[in-house]
Design an enzyme around this catalytic site. Structure first.
Site, PDB file in Angstrom:
ATOM      1  N   HIS A  24       0.833  -1.209   0.000  1.00  0.00           N
ATOM      2  CA  HIS A  24       0.000   0.000   0.000  1.00  0.00           C
ATOM      3  C   HIS A  24       0.867   1.258   0.000  1.00  0.00           C
ATOM      4  O   HIS A  24       0.615   2.190  -0.765  1.00  0.00           O
ATOM      5  CB  HIS A  24      -0.901   0.047   1.244  1.00  0.00           C
ATOM      6  CG  HIS A  24      -1.984  -0.974   1.273  1.00  0.00           C
ATOM      7  ND1 HIS A  24      -2.200  -1.755   2.384  1.00  0.00           N
ATOM      8  CD2 HIS A  24      -2.915  -1.341   0.358  1.00  0.00           C
ATOM      9  CE1 HIS A  24      -3.226  -2.554   2.152  1.00  0.00           C
ATOM     10  NE2 HIS A  24      -3.674  -2.334   0.920  1.00  0.00           N
ATOM     11  N   LYS A  48     -15.543  -8.234   4.057  1.00  0.00           N
ATOM     12  CA  LYS A  48     -14.305  -8.473   4.798  1.00  0.00           C
ATOM     13  C   LYS A  48     -14.573  -8.363   6.291  1.00  0.00           C
ATOM     14  O   LYS A  48     -15.452  -7.629   6.729  1.00  0.00           O
ATOM     15  CB  LYS A  48     -13.220  -7.463   4.392  1.00  0.00           C
ATOM     16  CG  LYS A  48     -12.777  -7.619   2.946  1.00  0.00           C
ATOM     17  CD  LYS A  48     -11.662  -6.672   2.613  1.00  0.00           C
ATOM     18  CE  LYS A  48     -11.219  -6.845   1.165  1.00  0.00           C
ATOM     19  NZ  LYS A  48     -10.117  -5.950   0.833  1.00  0.00           N
ATOM     20  N   ARG A  99      -1.423  -6.421  -8.184  1.00  0.00           N
ATOM     21  CA  ARG A  99      -0.385  -7.372  -7.798  1.00  0.00           C
ATOM     22  C   ARG A  99      -0.264  -8.499  -8.799  1.00  0.00           C
ATOM     23  O   ARG A  99       0.814  -8.969  -9.076  1.00  0.00           O
ATOM     24  CB  ARG A  99      -0.696  -7.967  -6.418  1.00  0.00           C
ATOM     25  CG  ARG A  99      -0.640  -6.975  -5.292  1.00  0.00           C
ATOM     26  CD  ARG A  99      -1.120  -7.620  -4.045  1.00  0.00           C
ATOM     27  NE  ARG A  99      -2.513  -8.045  -4.249  1.00  0.00           N
ATOM     28  CZ  ARG A  99      -3.390  -8.270  -3.294  1.00  0.00           C
ATOM     29  NH1 ARG A  99      -3.048  -8.149  -2.062  1.00  0.00           N
ATOM     30  NH2 ARG A  99      -4.621  -8.636  -3.568  1.00  0.00           N
ATOM     31  N   SER A 137      -3.253  -7.692   2.654  1.00  0.00           N
ATOM     32  CA  SER A 137      -3.641  -7.478   4.051  1.00  0.00           C
ATOM     33  C   SER A 137      -4.254  -8.731   4.656  1.00  0.00           C
ATOM     34  O   SER A 137      -3.985  -9.079   5.812  1.00  0.00           O
ATOM     35  CB  SER A 137      -4.639  -6.326   4.159  1.00  0.00           C
ATOM     36  OG  SER A 137      -4.035  -5.113   3.835  1.00  0.00           O
TER      37      SER A 137
END
Length: 175
Positions: A24, A48, A99, A137
């Site tokens: 990040h 989440k 990513r 994360s």
């Protein structure tokens, strides 16, 4: 990239940042070079299970931004449709980090939907640094919860906060 009515290019980098990772901060640092002002939008995601409250996550991101010395970056929380928040901030650019191919498929779909909502706001994709591409994360939290070392994936300060939270909620897994 277009400028807003005040003549500045405003970018928005949205995410849950639970917790903020080195990946990040890499995107934040690089995104800040592309615009006059970069807003980090810390949001909630109903799919989440956050480890930290929105306020804790905003404070974590603010601390990371301060450590980077990024004066054109600010952190704001939001719990609304991304494009509505972007419009309210005067953003002309949404910054997204990629990513892997799986990220691209999801982000490509989101960018298309966002363009349908507001064609004046562009989405810009930044590839994560090769050394940071595996970091997520979700995986950082999982590693911490099972007693692993998250030091390679987050700053020392974030590592301390995550480890303290894990101590409070309890580790998982036993051999």
């Amino acid at each position: 990239m277009s400028k807003n009515s005040s003549g500045e290019r405003v970018g928005l980098y949205p995410g849950t940042f639970d917790p903020v990772t080195l990946g990040h901060t890499d995107i934040i640092r690089r995104g800040a070079k592309l615009v006059d002002r970069l807003i980090i939008g810390v949001t909630t995601n109903p799919s989440k299970d956050p480890m930290f409250t929105p306020e804790e996550r905003m404070e974590m991101v603010r601390a990371e931004v301060a450590r980077q010395g990024l004066e054109n970056v600010e952190v704001r929380g939001f719990n609304a449709l991304l494009m509505k928040f972007a419009e309210a901030q005067g953003a002309s650019v949404i910054v997204r980090g990629l990513r892997a191919v799986a990220d691209f498929e999801y982000e490509y779909q989101m960018a298309g939907m966002n363009q349908q909502l507001n064609a004046n706001i562009e989405t810009v994709f930044l590839m994560a640094d090769v050394s940071l591409q595996p970091i997520a994360s979700r995986l950082v939290k999982e590693i911490a919860l099972f007693g692993g070392d998250i030091g390679p994936f987050v700053s020392a300060e974030v590592r301390e906060q995550v480890n303290a939270r894990v101590e409070r909620i309890g580790r998982r897994g036993e051999l």
